[in-house]
Design an enzyme around this catalytic site. Structure first.
Site, PDB file in Angstrom:
ATOM      1  N   SER A   1       0.824  -1.212   0.000  1.00 29.92           N
ATOM      2  CA  SER A   1       0.000   0.000   0.000  1.00 29.92           C
ATOM      3  C   SER A   1       0.852   1.252   0.000  1.00 29.92           C
ATOM      4  O   SER A   1       0.374   2.329  -0.340  1.00 29.92           O
ATOM      5  CB  SER A   1      -0.842   0.058   1.279  1.00 29.92           C
ATOM      6  OG  SER A   1      -1.693  -1.029   1.372  1.00 29.92           O
TER       7      SER A   1
ATOM      8  N   GLU B   1      -3.591  -0.439  -9.492  1.00 32.05           N
ATOM      9  CA  GLU B   1      -2.496   0.468  -9.824  1.00 32.05           C
ATOM     10  C   GLU B   1      -1.297  -0.380 -10.242  1.00 32.05           C
ATOM     11  O   GLU B   1      -0.838  -1.240  -9.472  1.00 32.05           O
ATOM     12  CB  GLU B   1      -2.143   1.343  -8.613  1.00 32.05           C
ATOM     13  CG  GLU B   1      -3.256   2.332  -8.277  1.00 32.05           C
ATOM     14  CD  GLU B   1      -2.959   3.206  -7.064  1.00 32.05           C
ATOM     15  OE1 GLU B   1      -3.331   4.382  -7.080  1.00 32.05           O
ATOM     16  OE2 GLU B   1      -2.370   2.710  -6.074  1.00 32.05           O
TER      17      GLU B   1
END
Ligand SMILES: CCCCCCCC(=O)CC(=O)SCCNC(=O)CCNC(=O)[C@H](O)C(C)(C)COP(=O)(O)OP(=O)(O)OC[C@H]1O[C@@H](n2cnc3c(N)ncnc32)[C@H](O)[C@@H]1OP(=O)(O)O
Ligand SMILES: NC(=O)C1=CN([C@@H]2O[C@H](COP(=O)(O)OP(=O)(O)OC[C@H]3O[C@@H](n4cnc5c(N)ncnc54)[C@H](O)[C@@H]3O)[C@@H](O)[C@H]2O)C=CC1
Length: 318
Positions: free
Chosen positions: A152, A185
């Site tokens: 993350s 992403e």
């Protein structure tokens, strides 16, 4: 003249070799996927990869964790088929069976990567542990295997530096819950090769997700915006300017978010949020966006990690 000709020839030869080699790489379809970490993210990634016909090996530390992960995948698949096959429950059952057959589990990461085209790491948000894993797997995996991290907040380049294949390392950042969230992403470091990026983009599309390309910067796109927002919500509450319930209602009904910041934090895991903000604060100690929250620290110290431990900002039942 000759020099110009020969350098042009060299350029064209290079281009031909490049397009040949990249087309070869492009044609390597990712089929065998190893996912390390069978927690909420790893299990979700395994489910989506298996549902789209990939052969998945899920790795975690104990058989009990893996059993729980498989149970979670089955439960989530039931929710998916209830919608997808609403008028044909038998086909829904067949689908679940086929998907589950595409997933095998093991506690042996070395064995798991021997035939892997792609390794997706989804273990605890800790650089040292991730680097140790990348370094170890680098010695075990075949030459062509791409390594991706679902981190993350941590630099992909630092993980890649633990391997001898930084050109075949990148980020694949999925969102929670993976079966529902459409975005991935795709992160390229300065060493990630164009072929690796392309393979990762193609893989996310094969999963039915929408990729966006990101640089290897803290939080990529989504978390660089989401984490400061969440920390600001915490500070607003700590100043006594709003109850968590009212802040959650306000952001859902006033800003159209599906969950308020406290609900979302519990959903993501308070330990993960603490790992992220502590790490970013170490790098940017004066950035007020990453200032610590006493409330967050207290809840994590008490083991109140959110939905996964049945208590965080709110209480949950099983
Ligand atoms: C704080 C920021 C810090 C970031 C730190 C790190 C985190 C990261 O690195 C990146 C992240 O992931 S950030 C988090 C991103 N995720 C979100 O923002 C989720 C927001 N919530 C939602 O979209 C919906 O509430 C949601 C889709 C979850 C659920 O939908 P609803 O609100 O409508 O509620 P439900 O009634 O529970 O669900 C409706 C139907 O959706 C399906 N479903 C939900 N969860 C599922 C799952 N896990 N598997 C399969 N299907 C699922 C399902 O069809 C469900 O209907 P039922 O089965 O009948 O309940
Ligand atoms: N929770 C979230 O909403 C999101 C988390 N992430 C990232 O995904 C990663 C995993 O997060 P979660 O799934 O939430 O964590 P989690 O705590 O639910 O799962 C982590 C799993 O990894 C296993 N594990 C730890 N070290 C291991 C090792 N060396 N080998 C094999 N397995 C190991 C643990 O036993 C656990 O089952 C973290 O990097 C996190 O930042 C990314 C997007 C969203």
């Amino acid at each position: 003249m000759f020099r110009l000709f020969s350098s042009n020839m060299a350029f064209f030869t290079h281009q031909i070799q490049r397009s040949f080699s990249s087309s070869v790489v492009r044609n390597v379809v990712i089929k065998n996927v190893t996912i390390i970490g069978g927690g909420q993210m790893g299990a979700g990634i395994a489910q989506v990869a298996a549902s789209t016909g990939h052969s998945v090996t899920l790795v975690d530390m104990t058989d009990d964790i893996l059993k729980k992960a498989m149970k979670g995948i089955q439960g989530s698949l039931r929710r998916v088929v209830k919608k997808k096959f609403s008028d044909d429950p038998e086909s829904g059952d067949d689908f679940i069976q086929k998907v589950m057959q595409n997933v095998s589990t093991t506690t042996n990461p070395a064995a798991a990567v021997t035939t892997s085209d792609l390794v997706v790491e989804a273990i605890v948000e800790n650089m040292k542990i991730k680097q140790d894993l990348f370094g170890f797997l680098d010695k075990m995996a075949p030459e062509h295997t791409i390594f991706a991290s679902n981190t993350s907040s941590l630099p992909i380049s630092d993980m890649a530096s633990a391997t001898s294949r930084p050109d075949r390392c990148g980020g694949l950042h999925f969102f929670n819950p993976v079966p529902m969230m459409k975005l991935v992403e795709v992160v390229a470091t300065s060493s990630t090769s164009p072929e690796t990026s392309e393979s990762l983009l193609n893989f996310t599309k094969a999963l039915g997700k929408t990729p966006v390309c990101c640089k290897d910067t803290p939080g990529f796109i989504v978390n660089r915006l989401l984490v400061p927002y969440m920390m600001e919500a915490l500070r607003l509450h700590e100043r006594g300017h709003g109850s968590k319930e009212d802040i959650d209602i306000a952001m859902k009904l006033g800003a159209g978010y599906p969950m308020g910041p406290f609900e979302l934090s519990d959903y993501v895991g308070l330990d993960t949020i603490k790992f992220i903000t502590d790490g970013w604060r170490e790098k940017e100690p004066d950035n007020p966006l990453f200032a610590p929250s006493d409330l967050l620290n207290k809840l994590v110290a008490e083991g109140k990690l959110g939905k996964k431990s049945l208590e965080g900002f709110y209480k949950y039942s099983k």
